[in-house]
Design an enzyme around this catalytic site. Structure first.
Site, PDB file in Angstrom:
ATOM      1  N   TYR A 153      26.709  45.196  38.572  1.00 42.87           N
ATOM      2  CA  TYR A 153      25.457  45.937  38.701  1.00 42.87           C
ATOM      3  C   TYR A 153      25.047  46.603  37.391  1.00 42.87           C
ATOM      4  O   TYR A 153      23.993  47.243  37.325  1.00 42.87           O
ATOM      5  CB  TYR A 153      25.579  47.007  39.787  1.00 42.87           C
ATOM      6  N   LYS A 168      39.888  43.101  44.056  1.00 41.56           N
ATOM      7  CA  LYS A 168      40.287  41.689  44.037  1.00 41.56           C
ATOM      8  C   LYS A 168      41.058  41.422  42.755  1.00 41.56           C
ATOM      9  O   LYS A 168      40.807  40.482  42.005  1.00 41.56           O
ATOM     10  CB  LYS A 168      39.033  40.795  44.149  1.00 41.56           C
ATOM     11  N   ASP A 183      39.132  40.930  50.198  1.00 40.94           N
ATOM     12  CA  ASP A 183      38.891  39.949  51.254  1.00 40.94           C
ATOM     13  C   ASP A 183      39.707  40.280  52.504  1.00 40.94           C
ATOM     14  O   ASP A 183      39.223  40.167  53.632  1.00 40.94           O
ATOM     15  CB  ASP A 183      39.183  38.531  50.761  1.00 40.94           C
ATOM     16  N   ASP A 197      29.432  47.599  47.983  1.00 46.42           N
ATOM     17  CA  ASP A 197      28.182  47.177  48.601  1.00 46.42           C
ATOM     18  C   ASP A 197      28.474  46.371  49.861  1.00 46.42           C
ATOM     19  O   ASP A 197      27.924  46.627  50.942  1.00 46.42           O
ATOM     20  CB  ASP A 197      27.387  46.342  47.596  1.00 46.42           C
TER      21      ASP A 197
END
Length: 425
Positions: free
Chosen positions: A161, A231, A288, A312
């Site tokens: 972002y 991640k 995940d 988000d």
């Protein structure tokens, strides 16, 4: 500080900063609070939230001097072509420290840059905070939605972002491709042909202050656990570093009896580890997997802190478990400042029809009140909203999912909440 096209209320007082580093503000009995109604249904939910929050303030012996400021479509109309975030708005939020906004429209693939992101970065609202909790009476796809009581802390200024990207077909993107392939040795990684390239910056400074904010929140609100969601098994030097830096904060900056930095092997050896009884535990989980654990082991998680993109996705997924984004509140925090905002978008097709559900913006105001130290007013807002919904008096988005509910327009729903505030106070 000058304002060219908006008026500062005469009856209110500015909020003063006592200690910026420790988030200490001096809140007057009638603070000046800037408000952006927003685009689309913002013209419905903005005034509704304003009325409810003012009623709760009045019921607890206070008042609010609202300062209407503009962004998005309303700024375009008031200030002229190509002005969507005027200096007046930025300066007002900067000066008065506590503000609330409705949804702002961001076109997909074209048009101006996200105004939400621009406000967060310009004023350094580095932590996007979204409490997700169930309200009695709200229809949910989950069997036990009441198990959801999480707060997500999303880093607001970095990650993908940050806006560091280049469009396909430009000279700049080809320069970046050449550098990555020729100078950095990734000559077999990218496919031939048109390409868009972005950079994902994650810094020690940005990561640590976000995790610090989450841990401080857990300590202040008597929460048990902070989970760092990343991640890092794939993006080792960005999200992996986020996790490492976050665990350093937990391990090095707090007393052992306050914060316990959990080792990677915690789940396998939990019975053998001596965890201080009242300490906040800080652990890490892969992003995940968290999308699964949020549904299967909802009640095992409390506070989640994560990089921007993960935040988000995961905060929206959490919102779905308690009935959708129409009731999901949020706020952006910096040092001694807050900008509250609902999670949902502007839904322009529903604008001006007295149909929109203002609950998310109202509850965002509740979060703003809590930050201001007006906990009695914050609790009153939450109780009145839940009383209204549980009685079956709801807006169309909830009514169509319920049996024997009474459908109210935005205005009527707002008046019902205000009536419950008066009854409960």
């Amino acid at each position: 500080m000058q304002f060219d096209n908006v008026d500062v209320p005469e009856q209110g007082e500015p909020i003063e900063v006592v200690d910026e580093e420790n988030d200490e503000l001096d809140i007057p009995e009638t603070p000046i609070i800037p408000i952006i109604h927003g685009d689309g249904i913002g013209k419905d939910v903005g005034p509704a939230a304003q009325k409810v929050l003012e009623a709760a303030a009045n019921a607890t012996g206070r008042d609010i001097a609202w300062m209407r400021v503009y962004a998005g479509e309303s700024a375009h109309e008031r200030y002229g072509e190509d002005i969507h975030l005027p200096d007046d708005t930025v300066n007002a939020i900067d000066k008065f420290r506590v503000a609330i906004k409705g949804p702002l429209t961001t076109p997909v693939g074209a048009g101006f840059r996200s105004l939400n992101v621009a406000l967060r970065q310009t004023l350094d609202f580095y932590a996007n905070v979204r409490p997700t909790y169930y309200l009695d009476g709200v229809p949910s796809p989950m069997k036990a939605p009441e198990e959801m009581d999480m707060v997500t802390f999303r880093e607001n200024t970095e990650d993908v972002y940050a806006g560091i990207e280049w469009e396909e077909g430009t000279e700049e993107v080809e320069q970046v491709r050449d550098f990555v392939e020729d100078e950095m040795g990734f000559d077999e990684t990218m496919h031939d042909g048109p390409i868009g390239i972005g950079i994902k910056p994650i810094t020690e400074f940005g990561s640590k202050r976000l995790v610090r904010k989450a841990i401080d929140y857990a300590l202040e609100h008597d929460r048990d656990k902070v989970t760092l969601v990343h991640k890092g098994n794939i993006m080792k030097f960005t999200e992996g570093q986020f996790s490492e830096w976050g665990m350093e904060v937990a391990d090095e900056e707090y007393p052992d009896d306050e914060v316990f930095a959990a080792p990677d092997s915690l789940w396998e050896t939990q019975d053998e580890i001596d965890i201080p009884e009242d300490a906040v535990m800080v652990e890490e989980r892969l992003a995940d997997a968290m999308l699964q654990w949020m549904q299967l082991r909802t009640d095992e998680f409390d506070i989640m802190a994560m990089p921007n993109l993960n935040g988000d996705y995961l905060s929206d997924a959490a919102g779905a478990q308690i009935g959708g984004l129409g009731i999901a509140p949020g706020a952006n925090f910096g040092d001694a400042r807050v900008l509250a905002e609902p999670v949902h978008g502007s839904a322009p097709k529903r604008a001006g029809q007295n149909m929109a559900n203002p609950t998310a913006m109202i509850l965002s105001g509740r979060l703003m009140f809590d930050y201001m130290g007006w906990k009695d007013a914050a609790d009153l807002v939450g109780e009145a909203v839940e009383e209204t919904i549980s009685s079956g008096k709801v807006t169309y988005d909830l009514e169509r999912q319920l049996e024997d509910a009474e459908k109210l327009g935005t205005d009527e729903y707002t008046e019902e909440i205000i009536a419950n505030i008066e009854k409960l106070s």
